[in-house]
Design an enzyme around this catalytic site. Sequence first.
Site, PDB file in Angstrom:
ATOM      1  N   HIS A 275     -11.751   6.048   5.199  1.00 64.41           N
ATOM      2  CA  HIS A 275     -11.344   7.214   5.717  1.00 64.41           C
ATOM      3  C   HIS A 275     -12.304   8.268   5.797  1.00 64.41           C
ATOM      4  O   HIS A 275     -13.014   7.908   5.240  1.00 64.41           O
ATOM      5  CB  HIS A 275      -9.533   7.922   5.046  1.00 64.41           C
ATOM      6  CG  HIS A 275      -9.368   6.393   5.648  1.00 64.41           C
ATOM      7  ND1 HIS A 275      -8.174   6.042   4.444  1.00 64.41           N
ATOM      8  CD2 HIS A 275      -8.445   6.124   6.418  1.00 64.41           C
ATOM      9  CE1 HIS A 275      -7.236   5.620   4.851  1.00 64.41           C
ATOM     10  NE2 HIS A 275      -7.188   5.232   6.145  1.00 64.41           N
TER      11      HIS A 275
ATOM     12  N   ASP B 106       0.547  -1.567  -0.288  1.00 62.74           N
ATOM     13  CA  ASP B 106       0.019   0.226   0.220  1.00 62.74           C
ATOM     14  C   ASP B 106       1.059   0.752   0.030  1.00 62.74           C
ATOM     15  O   ASP B 106       0.013   2.473   0.308  1.00 62.74           O
ATOM     16  CB  ASP B 106      -1.117  -0.120   1.220  1.00 62.74           C
ATOM     17  CG  ASP B 106      -2.223  -1.066   1.442  1.00 62.74           C
ATOM     18  OD1 ASP B 106      -2.658  -0.821   0.266  1.00 62.74           O
ATOM     19  OD2 ASP B 106      -1.798  -1.704   1.351  1.00 62.74           O
TER      20      ASP B 106
ATOM     21  N   CYS C 169      -4.943  10.642  -1.769  1.00 64.03           N
ATOM     22  CA  CYS C 169      -4.495   9.253  -0.848  1.00 64.03           C
ATOM     23  C   CYS C 169      -2.977   9.308  -1.638  1.00 64.03           C
ATOM     24  O   CYS C 169      -2.117   8.764  -0.818  1.00 64.03           O
ATOM     25  CB  CYS C 169      -5.000   7.689  -1.286  1.00 64.03           C
ATOM     26  SG  CYS C 169      -6.261   7.612  -0.544  1.00 64.03           S
TER      27      CYS C 169
ATOM     28  N   ARG D  44      -9.339   2.852  11.728  1.00 63.52           N
ATOM     29  CA  ARG D  44      -7.163   3.819  11.431  1.00 63.52           C
ATOM     30  C   ARG D  44      -7.564   4.129  12.733  1.00 63.52           C
ATOM     31  O   ARG D  44      -5.900   4.990  13.482  1.00 63.52           O
ATOM     32  CB  ARG D  44      -6.815   3.596   9.769  1.00 63.52           C
ATOM     33  CG  ARG D  44      -7.814   2.967   9.418  1.00 63.52           C
ATOM     34  CD  ARG D  44      -6.227   1.716   9.040  1.00 63.52           C
ATOM     35  NE  ARG D  44      -7.051   0.522   7.837  1.00 63.52           N
ATOM     36  CZ  ARG D  44      -6.709   0.936   6.715  1.00 63.52           C
ATOM     37  NH1 ARG D  44      -5.602   1.471   6.237  1.00 63.52           N
ATOM     38  NH2 ARG D  44      -7.067  -0.552   6.032  1.00 63.52           N
TER      39      ARG D  44
ATOM     40  N   GLU E 155      -0.553   9.761   1.599  1.00 62.35           N
ATOM     41  CA  GLU E 155      -1.152  10.990   1.882  1.00 62.35           C
ATOM     42  C   GLU E 155      -1.192   9.904   3.635  1.00 62.35           C
ATOM     43  O   GLU E 155      -1.042  10.437   5.004  1.00 62.35           O
ATOM     44  CB  GLU E 155      -2.437  10.603   1.429  1.00 62.35           C
ATOM     45  CG  GLU E 155      -3.142  11.762   2.919  1.00 62.35           C
ATOM     46  CD  GLU E 155      -4.599  11.924   2.063  1.00 62.35           C
ATOM     47  OE1 GLU E 155      -5.216  10.606   1.785  1.00 62.35           O
ATOM     48  OE2 GLU E 155      -4.911  13.240   2.123  1.00 62.35           O
ATOM     49  N   ASP E 156      -1.315   8.751   4.026  1.00 58.05           N
ATOM     50  CA  ASP E 156      -1.676   8.357   5.280  1.00 58.05           C
ATOM     51  C   ASP E 156      -0.223   8.013   6.026  1.00 58.05           C
ATOM     52  O   ASP E 156      -0.612   8.163   6.924  1.00 58.05           O
ATOM     53  CB  ASP E 156      -2.154   6.374   5.455  1.00 58.05           C
ATOM     54  CG  ASP E 156      -3.621   6.843   4.894  1.00 58.05           C
ATOM     55  OD1 ASP E 156      -4.099   7.469   5.156  1.00 58.05           O
ATOM     56  OD2 ASP E 156      -3.387   5.598   3.382  1.00 58.05           O
TER      57      ASP E 156
ATOM     58  N   ARG F 293       1.135  -1.929   7.387  1.00 55.21           N
ATOM     59  CA  ARG F 293       1.833  -0.869   6.436  1.00 55.21           C
ATOM     60  C   ARG F 293       2.553  -0.002   7.806  1.00 55.21           C
ATOM     61  O   ARG F 293       2.996   1.802   7.181  1.00 55.21           O
ATOM     62  CB  ARG F 293       0.225   0.175   6.846  1.00 55.21           C
ATOM     63  CG  ARG F 293      -1.041  -0.291   5.057  1.00 55.21           C
ATOM     64  CD  ARG F 293      -1.671   0.814   4.854  1.00 55.21           C
ATOM     65  NE  ARG F 293      -1.088   1.571   3.899  1.00 55.21           N
ATOM     66  CZ  ARG F 293      -1.900   3.077   4.235  1.00 55.21           C
ATOM     67  NH1 ARG F 293      -3.369   2.698   4.018  1.00 55.21           N
ATOM     68  NH2 ARG F 293      -0.673   4.114   3.339  1.00 55.21           N
TER      69      ARG F 293
END
Length: 267
Positions: free
Chosen positions: A165, A62, A261, A138, A67-68, A87
Amino acid sequence: MSYQRRYALVRPLPRSFSAALQQTPVPINVDLAHAQHERYTEVLRGLVGQLIVVPVDEHYPDCCFIEDTAILVNSVAVIARIGADSRRGESSAVYSVLHKLQQIEPSLRLHRLTEPATLDGGDVLQMGGKIFVGLSKRTNQDAVLQLEALFPGRVVALPVAAGLHLKSVLSALDDHTLLVEDAPPARAMAEPILAALPDAEAIYLPDAVAANVVRVGGTVLIQDGFPESETILLRAAAQRQLEVAKLDMSELIKADGALTCCSLLLE
Ligand code: GLY
């Protein structure tokens, strides 16, 4: 916010992308996903001051969803503790790149969220000077507390009632315009945002994924392939004298990836 971006960070799509996390497992055409991600990268390259490519890591299917890994608030970078175990390590390479960037941007400050906080950047919406944080599978309340300590008076937490999200169903076209999926859970998520920003209006779109756009300077990146939403977005963009770039991201959508993302944007 001017939406002028001096830097954009992107991370290439790994060959292991076929093993990316999916809420609904469906086969992914990885070659097509590559091509779609490369086009996204090239469009962004033309819109920002400097595009920084974080090295791909095949151990993280991923990792293109950069962005995460962090949130960038003016000259402060907050390195996330990503909510999914598989992740979590993605943030290290982004930290290294931002740490190096400090050599030419000494005003850039780096913070790390610490255990027990978990946060995915996709749960954070910056709009009208506020930082909206979606509490999701998350992102937890500990992350909200740590962000409140860093940005007093600016953080507003709200529950994520739909989508992976917060920004799976909404995003900011500008500081006064919230794009929202036209469905009851997404409308409920938009309520506390609109309440916190009395000057803001919502524009409702039939497709959740189309409600996620990227604004860079006078251009807005929108999803290709959602004609009803596109008609509404083109009208909103024209009213605001914005250019539109359409991107087909069908294969990334299969892994719950939206337009925001795939980049980290620094003013
Ligand atoms: N595939 C993106 C995510 O689940 O985080």
